[in-house]
Design an enzyme around this catalytic site. Sequence first.
Site, PDB file in Angstrom:
ATOM      1  N   TYR A  51       0.825  -1.289   0.011  1.00 11.40           N
ATOM      2  CA  TYR A  51       0.083   0.110   0.038  1.00 11.40           C
ATOM      3  C   TYR A  51       0.948   1.182   0.088  1.00 11.40           C
ATOM      4  CZ  TYR A  51      -3.689  -3.238   1.855  1.00 11.40           C
ATOM      5  OH  TYR A  51      -4.433  -4.488   1.971  1.00 11.40           O
TER       6      TYR A  51
HETATM    7  N1  LIG Z   1      -5.928  -8.561   2.408  1.00 15.51           N
HETATM    8  C1  LIG Z   1      -6.190  -8.171   0.971  1.00 15.51           C
HETATM    9  O1  LIG Z   1      -6.150  -8.447   0.077  1.00 15.51           O
HETATM   10  C2  LIG Z   1      -6.944  -6.644   1.011  1.00 15.51           C
HETATM   11  C3  LIG Z   1      -7.545  -6.348  -0.088  1.00 15.51           C
HETATM   12  C4  LIG Z   1      -8.434  -5.126  -0.139  1.00 15.51           C
HETATM   13  C5  LIG Z   1      -8.338  -4.454   1.002  1.00 15.51           C
HETATM   14  N2  LIG Z   1      -7.712  -4.688   2.134  1.00 15.51           N
HETATM   15  C6  LIG Z   1      -7.679  -3.961   3.409  1.00 15.51           C
HETATM   16  O2  LIG Z   1      -8.984  -3.618   3.775  1.00 15.51           O
HETATM   17  C7  LIG Z   1      -9.280  -2.243   3.670  1.00 15.51           C
HETATM   18  C8  LIG Z   1     -10.557  -2.144   3.453  1.00 15.51           C
HETATM   19  O3  LIG Z   1     -10.792  -2.254   2.225  1.00 15.51           O
HETATM   20  P1  LIG Z   1     -11.036  -0.992   1.331  1.00 15.51           P
HETATM   21  O4  LIG Z   1     -10.657   0.217   2.041  1.00 15.51           O
HETATM   22  O5  LIG Z   1     -10.371  -1.059   0.122  1.00 15.51           O
HETATM   23  O6  LIG Z   1     -12.636  -0.857   1.126  1.00 15.51           O
HETATM   24  P2  LIG Z   1     -13.838  -0.686   1.956  1.00 15.51           P
HETATM   25  O7  LIG Z   1     -13.470  -0.582   3.343  1.00 15.51           O
HETATM   26  O8  LIG Z   1     -14.851  -1.899   1.382  1.00 15.51           O
HETATM   27  O9  LIG Z   1     -14.471   0.896   1.524  1.00 15.51           O
HETATM   28  C9  LIG Z   1     -13.624   1.840   1.816  1.00 15.51           C
HETATM   29  C10 LIG Z   1     -14.091   2.899   0.892  1.00 15.51           C
HETATM   30  O10 LIG Z   1     -15.457   3.302   1.141  1.00 15.51           O
HETATM   31  C11 LIG Z   1     -15.540   4.820   0.883  1.00 15.51           C
HETATM   32  N3  LIG Z   1     -16.254   5.219   2.042  1.00 15.51           N
HETATM   33  C12 LIG Z   1     -15.856   4.989   3.462  1.00 15.51           C
HETATM   34  N4  LIG Z   1     -16.647   5.411   4.324  1.00 15.51           N
HETATM   35  C13 LIG Z   1     -17.406   6.090   3.569  1.00 15.51           C
HETATM   36  C14 LIG Z   1     -18.668   7.085   3.868  1.00 15.51           C
HETATM   37  N5  LIG Z   1     -18.963   7.275   5.216  1.00 15.51           N
HETATM   38  N6  LIG Z   1     -19.324   7.905   3.192  1.00 15.51           N
HETATM   39  C15 LIG Z   1     -18.881   7.443   1.727  1.00 15.51           C
HETATM   40  N7  LIG Z   1     -17.847   6.871   1.154  1.00 15.51           N
HETATM   41  C16 LIG Z   1     -17.363   6.146   2.264  1.00 15.51           C
HETATM   42  C17 LIG Z   1     -14.004   5.541   0.795  1.00 15.51           C
HETATM   43  O11 LIG Z   1     -13.934   5.297  -0.800  1.00 15.51           O
HETATM   44  P3  LIG Z   1     -14.073   6.614  -1.605  1.00 15.51           P
HETATM   45  O12 LIG Z   1     -14.257   7.870  -0.709  1.00 15.51           O
HETATM   46  O13 LIG Z   1     -12.603   6.636  -2.315  1.00 15.51           O
HETATM   47  O14 LIG Z   1     -15.160   6.186  -2.538  1.00 15.51           O
HETATM   48  C18 LIG Z   1     -13.350   4.342   1.316  1.00 15.51           C
HETATM   49  O15 LIG Z   1     -11.800   4.266   1.185  1.00 15.51           O
HETATM   50  C19 LIG Z   1      -7.995  -1.744   3.299  1.00 15.51           C
HETATM   51  O16 LIG Z   1      -7.889  -0.378   3.512  1.00 15.51           O
HETATM   52  C20 LIG Z   1      -6.922  -2.566   3.389  1.00 15.51           C
HETATM   53  O17 LIG Z   1      -6.315  -2.220   4.695  1.00 15.51           O
HETATM   54  C21 LIG Z   1      -6.996  -6.102   2.313  1.00 15.51           C
END
Ligand SMILES: NC(=O)c1ccc[n+]([C@@H]2O[C@H](COP(=O)([O-])OP(=O)(O)OC[C@H]3O[C@@H](n4cnc5c(N)ncnc54)[C@H](OP(=O)(O)O)[C@@H]3O)[C@@H](O)[C@H]2O)c1
Length: 308
Positions: A51
């Site tokens: 990341y």
């Molecule tokens: N192990 C793995 O392979 C793997 C893969 C992916 C992720 N991860 C981990 O999991 C974490 C979570 O996944 P993710 O961040 O990709 O996706 P997520 O948590 O499903 O979605 C988060 C995104 O949703 C939007 N959001 C969040 N709160 C909001 C609100 N209150 N209102 C409107 N939009 C909102 C923001 O994006 P926008 O504002 O840009 O729309 C935010 O970055 C990552 O940060 C990472 O640490 C791990």
Amino acid sequence: MPILSTTDLDVSRLCLGGNVFGWTADEDQSFAVLDAYTAAGGNFLDTADVYSAWADGNSGGESETIIGRWLAGRGDRDQVVVATKVGMLAGFGNQKRDTVLTAAERSLKRLGVDHIDLYYNHLDDPNTPLEETLAAYDQLVRDGKVRYLAASNFSAERLALALEVQEREGFAKFVALQPEYNLVSRDEFEGDLQDTVAKHGLATVPYWSLAKGFLTGKYRPGVEVESARAGAASKYLDEHGLQVLEVLDELAETHATTVAAVALAWLAQQPTVAAPLASARTLEQLSDLLPVLTLELTQAEVDRLRAI
Ligand SMILES: NC(=O)c1ccc[n+]([C@@H]2O[C@H](COP(=O)([O-])OP(=O)(O)OC[C@H]3O[C@@H](n4cnc5c(N)ncnc54)[C@H](OP(=O)(O)O)[C@@H]3O)[C@@H](O)[C@H]2O)c1
């Protein structure tokens, strides 16, 4: 706060995702989110060496570096559980012994810490013998550089095999799994994988808990969303996704809370789940997620969402 499976790690009911740090959140924004998250009682930070390599001008490690600077300047190292991962960064995209040991050293340096609390094998590597990979992780634990080990993106079969090798060789064992899992993406985890996690007493820390933003309710028919993730998140906007949103809207109103918090609470109340993992790039976004720290759905509400 839930204890992470067999460990002594007391983690908050929301794990903060770090893949936005250095990508959609610059350093100042990231610090503000980290400050507010910990001030609200959050203590579980998730990052990875890779990341946020996908942002223009980045090469990976930026998220760990930002967290490291935050820890050095304003965070309390002993009050947070720091999780990071190895296995997807260019040049470190495998699980060979040297890769794991070198990547861990680099993560420690970027994070500015003397140990990582939870170290993930980010992606199963079928081309490296599990004995070699798991011996390297075990060495990190023995050397005091890592406290606990975890797996991400493993199939049920490979997870069971890895746990068998760890048991047989007397290695430190995985204590948690990080799979993709949320209300609109359940098939991969529910079933064999969840059963394997339960059988071996592991904890689950689901990623994409908000389906990349879809489960905040901001993607609706006819609505244009400004987001780096809009393409990926809007794919959930189908008949099933709309049915899920309809019930989330209703439950959010019942509990006088946000759609995102209900979606996260549902996940937190699933068997084996210790803490859903979600990211926020602004304080406004974070404040919509924080109610999950205390929100409890009734069993009938959990079942209703499950039935869709
Ligand atoms: N192990 C793995 O392979 C793997 C893969 C992916 C992720 N991860 C981990 O999991 C974490 C979570 O996944 P993710 O961040 O990709 O996706 P997520 O948590 O499903 O979605 C988060 C995104 O949703 C939007 N959001 C969040 N709160 C909001 C609100 N209150 N209102 C409107 N939009 C909102 C923001 O994006 P926008 O504002 O840009 O729309 C935010 O970055 C990552 O940060 C990472 O640490 C791990």
